[in-house]
Write an enzyme that holds these catalytic residues in place. Sequence first.
Site: not given
Length: 259
Positions: A45, A111, A145
């Site tokens: 990331e 995300k 994540c």
Amino acid sequence: MDNVELNIALVQTPLIWESPKENRAKFSKKFKELPQNTDLVILPEMFITGFTMTPDNVDREEGQKTIDWMLKEAKTYDTAIMGSIPFYDNGDFYNRLFFVEANGTVSQYDKRHTFTLAGEDKVYTSGTERLIMGYKGFRVYPLICYDLRFPVWARNNDDYDVLVYVANWPKPRILAWDTLLKARAIENMSYCVGVNRCGFDNAGYEYSGHSAVYDCLGEQIVFAETETILYATLNKNHVSKTRGKLKFLQDRDGFTLKS
């Protein structure tokens, strides 16, 4: 042409704080180590900056420069490259993952779950759409994540074979990372790949790696804690045969996810 096997490389490394040029140079050097049959390279990331909450410290043009760099490297090594970066788009910043193929195809995912504990929700706009890509006969679903903590967003509706998480996941909570990666593989009956960074960032947080690949039964295929490139071969027949024998996905509950 569809493949039965997919050869992947997981690049686990420290990141240079808010320095896209230096990070790109670092990864370019690492790419020289890749075997010729590598189909997919996965980076952590925010691989050009580290997990920064001050993206304005970096020139906004670095986003496009990084895409151009990914395209060049993908073509050079005849592989696909994926990872997320801070990206400025129409007045907003996104933690945006790019999947770049050697033929010039570029796909993106924003995300969904921004990390509120670090104030990511105040800096980056959340995504709303899933991205499932067909690549060399495999269906690949990339996430980022904090998405790992939310199983509904990762739910397999029998529409993917490989679940991938790229991350900057800190050492104090690494047990959750290990546990949830394995759980996502088992509950979704898919390969689950996690690529984390290592080293320290400028905020003083330590990252201990633990990049890993799990198969659809939760068996760990590769794992590492230190700076390295991990290699794994994913086999589509293993997924199809396991799902054919253990029809757990057919027994899943039906529901609709609303934003």
